[in-house]
Design a protein around this motif. Structure first.
Motif, PDB file in Angstrom:
ATOM      1  N   ASP A 184       0.434  -0.980   0.237  1.00 50.15           N
ATOM      2  CA  ASP A 184      -0.124   0.292  -0.266  1.00 50.15           C
ATOM      3  C   ASP A 184       1.069   1.406   0.343  1.00 50.15           C
ATOM      4  O   ASP A 184       0.321   2.390  -0.422  1.00 50.15           O
ATOM      5  N   HIS A 186       4.103   1.915  -1.024  1.00 46.47           N
ATOM      6  CA  HIS A 186       4.646   1.679  -2.244  1.00 46.47           C
ATOM      7  C   HIS A 186       3.437   1.950  -3.655  1.00 46.47           C
ATOM      8  O   HIS A 186       3.929   3.274  -4.073  1.00 46.47           O
ATOM      9  N   GLY A 187       2.158   2.036  -3.698  1.00 48.40           N
ATOM     10  CA  GLY A 187       1.111   2.822  -4.168  1.00 48.40           C
ATOM     11  C   GLY A 187       0.598   4.151  -3.909  1.00 48.40           C
ATOM     12  O   GLY A 187       0.918   5.248  -4.539  1.00 48.40           O
ATOM     13  N   TYR A 188       0.789   4.151  -3.363  1.00 49.35           N
ATOM     14  CA  TYR A 188       1.017   5.717  -2.038  1.00 49.35           C
ATOM     15  C   TYR A 188       1.679   6.565  -3.286  1.00 49.35           C
ATOM     16  O   TYR A 188       1.652   7.790  -3.221  1.00 49.35           O
ATOM     17  N   ALA A 190       3.625   5.680  -5.732  1.00 41.82           N
ATOM     18  CA  ALA A 190       3.764   5.464  -6.734  1.00 41.82           C
ATOM     19  C   ALA A 190       3.246   7.131  -7.288  1.00 41.82           C
ATOM     20  O   ALA A 190       3.127   7.576  -9.039  1.00 41.82           O
ATOM     21  N   LYS A 191       2.278   7.517  -6.792  1.00 40.77           N
ATOM     22  CA  LYS A 191       0.818   8.706  -7.222  1.00 40.77           C
ATOM     23  C   LYS A 191       1.663  10.102  -6.863  1.00 40.77           C
ATOM     24  O   LYS A 191       1.520  11.419  -7.126  1.00 40.77           O
ATOM     25  N   ARG A 192       3.311  10.188  -6.150  1.00 44.55           N
ATOM     26  CA  ARG A 192       3.396  11.376  -5.689  1.00 44.55           C
ATOM     27  C   ARG A 192       4.883  11.178  -6.296  1.00 44.55           C
ATOM     28  O   ARG A 192       5.649  11.234  -5.026  1.00 44.55           O
ATOM     29  N   VAL A 193       5.477  10.949  -7.411  1.00 49.22           N
ATOM     30  CA  VAL A 193       6.783  10.963  -8.417  1.00 49.22           C
ATOM     31  C   VAL A 193       7.374  11.930  -7.782  1.00 49.22           C
ATOM     32  O   VAL A 193       8.118  11.893  -8.431  1.00 49.22           O
ATOM     33  N   GLU A 194       6.678  13.500  -7.743  1.00 47.27           N
ATOM     34  CA  GLU A 194       7.177  14.344  -7.632  1.00 47.27           C
ATOM     35  C   GLU A 194       7.798  15.162  -6.449  1.00 47.27           C
ATOM     36  O   GLU A 194       8.168  15.704  -6.102  1.00 47.27           O
ATOM     37  N   THR A 198      10.565  10.407  -2.688  1.00 48.76           N
ATOM     38  CA  THR A 198       9.750   9.651  -2.672  1.00 48.76           C
ATOM     39  C   THR A 198      10.779   8.549  -3.526  1.00 48.76           C
ATOM     40  O   THR A 198      10.544   6.867  -3.151  1.00 48.76           O
ATOM     41  N   SER A 324       3.020  -2.818  -8.156  1.00 54.67           N
ATOM     42  CA  SER A 324       2.142  -2.110  -8.438  1.00 54.67           C
ATOM     43  C   SER A 324       2.149  -2.385 -10.142  1.00 54.67           C
ATOM     44  O   SER A 324       3.037  -2.841 -10.373  1.00 54.67           O
ATOM     45  N   SER A 327       3.040   0.525 -16.060  1.00 56.71           N
ATOM     46  CA  SER A 327       2.115   1.828 -16.652  1.00 56.71           C
ATOM     47  C   SER A 327       1.965   0.886 -18.014  1.00 56.71           C
ATOM     48  O   SER A 327       0.599   1.418 -18.905  1.00 56.71           O
TER      49      SER A 327
END
Length: 849
Positions: A184, A186-188, A190-194, A198, A324, A327
């Protein structure tokens, strides 16, 4: 209304009612005027209030907007605080979860070590797959990268006890929960790569994830390897107290036999048992000396299911699990090992090495580590189960083998070949039980969690991986079985001219060294194995497939089952060809192959034995002839012939061989030895008629499968034709005696003066006849008394046929001239063979020496 309008006409007096109404109207008018003034005053007040309200609104609107902004700012502060708290918790995931995951790894590592040490103490060292050994030892993997040990952080002294203490079930569940939290987190991120941190955080999460995956793989290997084989020996049911009074419920089924009975079971009994089991649909209860069972405890099952549940639903890139979904979907190779091009599995290993193809010895690579661990662990267990059983049977068979050169070793070796075929069928049954047991393990551990992938895009990939890992497990058992059967054909049944390359033993007999009896035993052994494969092969193939997956793709296990049937049919056809070839190559010379007394040749008894031992396998022969073209039967499929065609071909080869051997008698120096040719053929034709003909009396009351009779008219017609022709030629050698039994003309008989003695010239006429008969009889008898006719019925028949050739004429000749004195001094020399003595001598012909 005005007051003037209400005035009365002049001249009339006013009425009282009219003045009352007038007053009321006046009052109402006054009230209306008052209400109008009040309304105007109220409207003025409302207008003032409206003006004041608008003025108040203009004063309070800026304060309300400011309050709304303050509320929004407060909400944003609360959301930011929650996000910061969540981010802080996610950043702390590695620190929070890594201890539980590391504890899982060390516990799994210790469990694998325990399994390895236990296996070594039992003499089964090296049961762990190579990949798991590298993880246990902490060495580098094949690619040269750091192993799992390098991913672990240095441990403090106060935690060193965690590396050796047993892993508890709660610790496993804690590790599984930690893996879920890591996924979980890692998925969190993965949406905040900026975010700047991270990348490093995701790298740490992946490191912990890899440690957890390897730890679970280790634990799966330890549990499934340490569980042992999924079979156990059957418990033989005790016999009923009274066999004649057993009730239907107490009667033991004929399909359930004990291990002792199985070790001595004949081919016909095996066939009856399997046919009855197939008809009753209880094949698995009737095959093998072992039965399937689940070797896993309840706790182990819970732990394994927890592992597969934890790792289920994850994506794979073909080598490992991903935290995850990718893409961009990429090509994922099929599981390895995979079928070669064409879908046919060919032998790559040496016969007798314990393996048929290298594919079953490769490492399993499905892209799902939990499936790889399951496949590697159960593969070694399934192979060891089949291999150990095969070695056990071979060791027991070697104890029965007689020493080379000992008396009766040929018969004992034939029994060894039959035992090898029986053991091969027993191994097929045992392999079925092993595969069935492995299917139970799969359904208990892997199958309940297979639905985790049905809802996502990785479903087809996971289904292929499931089929690949199960096929990898059961193919090891079928691979060992296939090598054993080919080894039995090549080593025991002599299917190879030079077996010097065969493992586990020296070279076997070549075709030129294999006699007919051995070739017949080998052919019967091959047909017995085909019989077992024919009845058990389809069930084994179904056990090797997973109908619940339904991928529709061929697997190595199913291809090996096809190769098992193909190889068995091919090798069995070689044994049949070797049998026919051995009859053709049977030597023509030598006392062993051409008897000096013209008795039945060994080749005849050997061929009869061969026909009897192969005749019960009519269905197995049909299975071979339908799939292979044979020199005597080029038809295939529905055009293939029955076993009678092969028997006819063997009889034809035998007759050709006998005729060639019979001609060898003509090469002897004695000119009368040519009669051996005819008696030799008579002996053998009569033996074949008696042994295989429909009217033969040998074993007439024997109803066993080996009491084979050729009921086709061609056989009796052919044998009788040859027999009668040879008998006529043989009896012609006795016709020479009739040349001396001619009547003397009475006119040529002159007596001397005393009239009781013939004159010299007349006496010579009778003397020449008696002396010629005696000379030819002694010459012929001297030759024929060395001949042997074993069969008493044929012996008596030939003796009577010989008597019928000349005895009647000789008796008449002897009775007529014995009373005449044709010799003065040597009368007894000419009459030394009276008819009764001659009859007695003929009765002594052909006696067995």
């Amino acid at each position: 209304m005005t007051t003037a309008s209400l005035t009365l006409p002049q001249g009339l007096p006013p009425l009282p009612l009219q003045s009352s109404q007038h007053s009321h109207i006046a009052a109402l008018t006054s009230s209306l005027q008052t209400m109008s003034a009040t309304s105007q005053s109220a409207c003025s007040s409302c207008d003032g209030l409206s003006r004041r309200s608008r003025h108040l609104d203009s004063l309070t609107s800026p304060a309300s907007e400011t309050s709304a902004l303050l509320a929004l700012a407060s909400s944003n502060l609360q959301s930011t605080s929650g996000a910061l708290k969540d981010a802080r918790d996610k950043f702390d995931t590695v620190a929070d979860c890594e201890p539980a995951v590391e504890r899982l790894f060390w516990g799994a590592r210790e469990a694998c070590k325990e399994v390895a040490l236990h296996a070594e103490r039992q003499g089964r060292g090296g049961v762990l797959p190579a990949s798991m050994k590298r993880l246990v030892d902490g060495s580098r993997n094949k690619s040269g990268g750091e192993g799992t040990m390098s991913l672990l952080k240095p441990r403090q002294n106060n935690h060193e006890s965690d590396t050796t203490s047993p892993l508890t079930e709660q610790e496993l569940y804690a590790g599984a929960d930690a893996m879920e939290i890591v996924r979980d987190a890692h998925g969190y991120f993965a949406k905040r790569v900026e975010w700047k941190s991270t990348k490093d955080t995701m790298a740490d999460l992946e490191r912990v994830h890899f440690i957890g995956v390897d730890a679970m793989g280790l634990l799966v290997t330890g549990h499934l390897t340490g569980a042992g084989a999924a079979v156990r020996r059957k418990v033989d049911a005790p016999p009923a107290p009274d066999a004649n009074k057993k009730s239907p419920g107490q009667r033991r089924s004929s399909t359930r036999v004990t291990a002792a009975e199985r070790s001595e079971e004949t081919a016909s009994k095996t066939r009856e048992r399997l046919q009855e089991a197939l008809q009753n649909r209880d094949l698995m209860k009737s095959v093998g000396e072992y039965e399937e069972y689940l070797p896993l405890s309840t706790r182990v099952v819970r732990e394994l299911r927890a592992i597969f549940e934890c790792l289920g639903g994850m994506y794979s890139d073909g080598t490992t699990l991903l935290l995850s979904a990718p893409s961009v979907p990429s090509y994922i190779p099929p599981p390895e090992p995979s079928l070669p091009p064409g879908g046919k599995v060919l032998r790559t290993e040496k016969v007798g090495s314990g393996h048929y193809t290298q594919s079953t010895m490769q490492s399993l690579k499905t892209g799902f580590p939990q499936l790889d661990s399951y496949g590697e662990a159960r593969r070694s267990v399934a192979y060891a189960s089949v291999d150990g059983y095969c070695r056990q049977l071979r060791t027991a068979r070697k104890k029965l083998m007689p020493p080379e050169g000992s008396a009766g070793s040929a018969i004992a070796l034939a029994q060894i070949v039959d035992s090898a075929a029986r053991d091969a069928v027993r191994c097929i049954e045992h392999t079925m039980v092993v595969v069935s047991g492995e299917k139970s393990v799969y359904r208990c551990v892997v199958s309940p969690t297979s639905s985790n992938h049905h809802h996502d895009e990785s479903g087809p990939q996971y289904q292929r991986a499931l089929a690949g890992c199960y096929s990898f497990v059961v193919s090891a058992a079928v691979d060992r079985l296939l090598d054993l059967i080919e080894y039995t054909f090549l080593r025991e049944a002599g299917c190879s001219i030079n077996l010097g390359s065969v493992g586990e033993g020296g070279a076997g007999p070549s075709i030129s060294e294999m006699d007919i009896r051995a070739a017949g035993s080998a052919a019967a052994a091959g047909l017995r194995i085909v019989d077992g494969v024919r009845m058990l092969g389809p069930s084994l193939s179904r056990l090797c497939d997973l109908a619940s997956i339904g991928s529709g793709e061929s697997t190595i296990a199913s291809a090996l089952c096809i190769s098992l049937h193909r190889s068995t049919v091919k090798n069995c056809s070689k044994t049949l060809e070797n049998l026919a070839r051995s009859i053709q190559l049977d030597p023509l010379e030598g006392t062993r192959h051409v008897p000096t007394d013209a008795r039945v040749a060994k080749v005849s008894s050997d061929v009869v034995h061969a026909i009897r031992v192969i005749s019960p396998f009519a269905s197995a022969y049909k299975s071979v002839s339908k799939r292979r073209t044979l020199p005597w039967d080029e038809g295939m499929g529905d055009d293939a012939g029955e076993v009678d065609i092969f028997v006819r071909f063997l009889i034809k080869q035998l007759i050709v061989s006998l005729q060639g051997k019979a001609q060898n008698y003509k090469n002897e120096e004695n000119p009368d030895n040519h009669v051996k040719t005819h008696l030799f053929m008579m002996n053998n034709m009569y033996y074949l008629l008696d042994s295989l003909g429909p009217d033969g009396y040998e074993h007439m009351n024997d109803e066993s499968d080996e009491n084979y009779r050729i009921k086709a008219p061609w056989f009796q017609s052919k044998m009788n034709k040859i027999f009668e022709g040879e008998k006529a030629k043989y009896l012609a050698s006795w016709e020479v005696l009739n040349n001396h039994l001619t009547r003397v003309d009475e006119r040529e008989l002159n007596y001397k003066e005393k009239k009781d003695i013939l004159s010299l010239e007349s006496g010579r006429l009778i003397k020449s006849r008696f002396s010629g008969f005696i000379e030819d009889f002694e010459r012929v008898y001297l030759v024929h008394r060395t001949f042997t006719v074993i069969d008493p019925k044929l012996r008596e028949t030939l003796q009577n046929d010989i008597r019928n050739v000349f005895m009647a004429r000789y008796k008449a000749f002897f009775d007529r001239y014995a009373s005449i004195k044709f010799s003065k001094k040597n009368m007894e020399n000419y009459l030394k063979y009276p008819p009764n003595k001659l009859d007695s001598l003929i009765g002594q012909l052909f006696a067995s020496k």
